[in-house]
Motif scaffolding. Structure first.
Motif, mmCIF file in Angstrom:
data_model
loop_
_atom_site.group_PDB
_atom_site.id
_atom_site.type_symbol
_atom_site.label_atom_id
_atom_site.label_comp_id
_atom_site.label_asym_id
_atom_site.label_seq_id
_atom_site.Cartn_x
_atom_site.Cartn_y
_atom_site.Cartn_z
ATOM 1 N N LEU A 181 8.836 -8.085 -1.951
ATOM 2 C CA LEU A 181 8.296 -8.305 -0.615
ATOM 3 C C LEU A 181 8.101 -6.930 0.014
ATOM 4 N N VAL A 182 6.877 -6.653 0.462
ATOM 5 C CA VAL A 182 6.587 -5.330 1.013
ATOM 6 C C VAL A 182 5.793 -5.464 2.307
ATOM 7 N N TRP A 183 5.824 -4.396 3.111
ATOM 8 C CA TRP A 183 5.028 -4.316 4.328
ATOM 9 C C TRP A 183 4.888 -2.846 4.710
ATOM 10 N N VAL A 184 3.976 -2.592 5.627
ATOM 11 C CA VAL A 184 3.716 -1.243 6.103
ATOM 12 C C VAL A 184 4.375 -1.062 7.458
ATOM 13 N N ILE A 185 5.015 0.086 7.650
ATOM 14 C CA ILE A 185 5.527 0.455 8.958
ATOM 15 C C ILE A 185 4.473 1.313 9.634
ATOM 16 N N ALA A 186 4.075 0.944 10.835
ATOM 17 C CA ALA A 186 3.043 1.681 11.572
ATOM 18 C C ALA A 186 3.556 1.936 12.994
ATOM 19 N N PRO A 187 3.063 2.943 13.707
ATOM 20 C CA PRO A 187 2.021 3.850 13.256
ATOM 21 C C PRO A 187 2.512 4.807 12.185
ATOM 22 N N SER A 188 1.611 5.141 11.283
ATOM 23 C CA SER A 188 1.911 6.073 10.212
ATOM 24 C C SER A 188 1.768 7.497 10.729
ATOM 25 N N ASP A 189 1.843 8.468 9.822
ATOM 26 C CA ASP A 189 1.758 9.864 10.234
ATOM 27 C C ASP A 189 0.446 10.184 10.946
ATOM 28 N N ASP A 190 -0.629 9.460 10.607
ATOM 29 C CA ASP A 190 -1.899 9.717 11.270
ATOM 30 C C ASP A 190 -2.114 8.813 12.479
ATOM 31 N N GLY A 191 -1.067 8.016 12.835
ATOM 32 C CA GLY A 191 -1.142 7.182 14.019
ATOM 33 C C GLY A 191 -2.001 5.950 13.874
ATOM 34 N N LYS A 192 -2.358 5.598 12.639
ATOM 35 C CA LYS A 192 -3.226 4.450 12.421
ATOM 36 C C LYS A 192 -2.540 3.431 11.529
ATOM 37 N N GLN A 193 -2.920 2.184 11.699
ATOM 38 C CA GLN A 193 -2.326 1.126 10.904
ATOM 39 C C GLN A 193 -3.040 1.004 9.566
ATOM 40 N N HIS A 194 -2.279 0.694 8.534
ATOM 41 C CA HIS A 194 -2.824 0.612 7.180
ATOM 42 C C HIS A 194 -2.565 -0.763 6.594
ATOM 43 N N SER A 195 -3.610 -1.397 6.122
ATOM 44 C CA SER A 195 -3.448 -2.680 5.444
ATOM 45 C C SER A 195 -2.904 -2.461 4.039
ATOM 46 N N GLN A 196 -2.440 -3.510 3.445
ATOM 47 C CA GLN A 196 -2.053 -3.436 2.048
ATOM 48 C C GLN A 196 -2.082 -4.828 1.448
ATOM 49 N N ILE A 197 -2.160 -4.853 0.136
ATOM 50 C CA ILE A 197 -2.113 -6.118 -0.588
ATOM 51 C C ILE A 197 -1.496 -5.843 -1.943
ATOM 52 N N MET A 198 -0.861 -6.846 -2.529
ATOM 53 C CA MET A 198 -0.183 -6.651 -3.800
ATOM 54 C C MET A 198 -0.899 -7.374 -4.923
ATOM 55 N N SER A 199 -0.782 -6.810 -6.110
ATOM 56 C CA SER A 199 -1.313 -7.428 -7.320
ATOM 57 C C SER A 199 -0.362 -7.091 -8.451
ATOM 58 N N GLY A 200 0.283 -8.100 -9.005
ATOM 59 C CA GLY A 200 1.279 -7.830 -10.032
ATOM 60 C C GLY A 200 2.431 -7.036 -9.433
ATOM 61 N N THR A 201 2.722 -5.883 -10.004
ATOM 62 C CA THR A 201 3.817 -5.056 -9.485
ATOM 63 C C THR A 201 3.309 -3.892 -8.655
ATOM 64 N N ASP A 202 1.996 -3.782 -8.459
ATOM 65 C CA ASP A 202 1.420 -2.669 -7.707
ATOM 66 C C ASP A 202 1.043 -3.089 -6.294
ATOM 67 N N VAL A 203 1.228 -2.152 -5.374
ATOM 68 C CA VAL A 203 0.794 -2.317 -3.992
ATOM 69 C C VAL A 203 -0.451 -1.469 -3.787
ATOM 70 N N PHE A 204 -1.483 -2.048 -3.162
ATOM 71 C CA PHE A 204 -2.682 -1.293 -2.819
ATOM 72 C C PHE A 204 -2.734 -1.155 -1.310
ATOM 73 N N SER A 205 -2.956 0.072 -0.848
ATOM 74 C CA SER A 205 -2.882 0.347 0.575
ATOM 75 C C SER A 205 -3.892 1.409 0.959
ATOM 76 N N LEU A 206 -4.212 1.481 2.246
ATOM 77 C CA LEU A 206 -5.000 2.571 2.793
ATOM 78 C C LEU A 206 -4.048 3.585 3.393
ATOM 79 N N GLY A 207 -4.162 4.828 2.982
ATOM 80 C CA GLY A 207 -3.273 5.852 3.494
ATOM 81 C C GLY A 207 -3.505 7.166 2.782
ATOM 82 N N ASP A 208 -2.580 8.082 2.946
ATOM 83 C CA ASP A 208 -2.664 9.391 2.315
ATOM 84 C C ASP A 208 -1.477 9.572 1.386
ATOM 85 N N ALA A 209 -1.755 9.911 0.127
ATOM 86 C CA ALA A 209 -0.671 10.241 -0.792
ATOM 87 C C ALA A 209 0.063 11.476 -0.275
#
Length: 303
Positions: free
Chosen positions: A84-112
């Motif tokens: 079970l995962v979720w994003v904590i916002a605001p992030s470092d850039d002050g913007k909210q990032h969506s995410q979705i999971m597939s298998g064991t990987d999480v896909f998100s908008l953000g900066d590595a």
């Protein structure tokens, strides 16, 4: 392209059931034999203490329990691969990032964390493995809809610059699935043949408050429903589910992927937003009155 649907409305006779009464739940996800919701920690309209991640009973008669409390600006609730995962916002850039999971990987908008970024560059599409390390799938460009992401077996989808785009989950360049002349996309869903979205419109009568689909192989955009104020959307193997999220008189609807009739699974709901499905039920969160509801997916139609 984008013309109104003439689908027949079929009214479901099975009444919905209430599972829990929360404050203002906004997202739901089913996983691991449980139903999880994001809900403000208290009844304050300003949400000063953040949101709680709650475990909600799958059947009437139980109590919702906090799994994690006071998560600042939490969003993007997802479950897959036992996580079970979720994003904590605001992030470092002050913007909210969506995410979705597939298998064991999480896909998100953000900066590595270690990614070199040009000044003014947008966030990347990230793949986050079970080890917590983020890998850049591809860069984004143009205005983003940060609440709209989806995955299928091979690709991750998002919205940028007025277009639905996709890239291979393993990494690669982004490609346009469909360019949209107008509208305001709310949520995305995808399977191996099509991508689907809800759209609140922009005043253009051709692109206003509808549910759309386009085949990944190309072709015209198909209007699946013109029910007002569509918001959340979910899929199973053969059916599309979505909410029509008026504060009073909201509805939960469905349509077979290969069908034409739209089923009203539930009506007179109070701001239905988050939606989730399992093998037997459709679940949703009524943000306006705090209720978490369910109804059977099988339809008992009115005569």
């Amino acid at each position: 392209m984008g013309m109104a649907s003439a689908a027949t409305l079929v009214q479901n006779k099975t009444p919905p059931e209430s599972l829990a009464k929360l404050h203002r739940p906004k997202e739901l996800v089913v996983g691991g034999g449980s139903l999880f919701a994001l809900d403000p920690h208290d009844a304050s309209p300003d949400v000063p203490d953040g949101l709680d991640v709650l475990s909600v009973p799958l059947a009437p008669g139980g109590d919702a329990k906090a799994v994690f409390s006071k998560q600042r600006g939490a969003e993007g609730l997802a479950f897959a691969g036992g996580r079970l995962v979720w994003v904590i916002a605001p992030s470092d850039d002050g913007k909210q990032h969506s995410q979705i999971m597939s298998g064991t990987d999480v896909f998100s908008l953000g900066d590595a964390k270690d990614a070199a970024k040009a000044k003014g560059a947008g966030p990347d599409v990230l793949r986050i493995g079970s080890d917590g390390k983020a890998v850049v799938v591809t860069a984004t460009s143009g205005p983003l809809v940060r609440t709209a992401m989806a995955v299928n077996a091979t690709h991750v989808f998002w919205v940028q610059g007025g277009a639905v785009v996709r890239a291979p989950k393993t990494g690669g360049d982004a490609a346009v699935v469909v360019k949209l002349p107008a509208g305001k996309i709310q949520r995305l869903a995808a399977d191996d043949t099509s991508v689907y979205w809800t759209d609140t419109g922009s005043g253009d009568p051709q692109w206003s408050s509808r549910v759309y689909r386009v085949a990944l192989s190309g072709g015209n955009v198909e209007t699946l429903s013109d029910a007002p104020s569509p918001f959340a959307i979910a899929l199973d193997a053969d059916t599309i589910y979505w909410t029509s999220s008026a504060d009073v008189g909201g509805r939960v609807l469905s349509r077979k992927k290969k069908g034409t009739d739209t089923v009203v699974l539930a009506q007179d709901q109070h701001g239905p937003h988050g939606i989730a499905v399992d093998d037997k039920y459709v679940y949703w969160a009524n943000t306006a009155d705090g209720s978490v509801m369910r109804v059977e997916k099988s339809v008992k139609a009115s005569p």
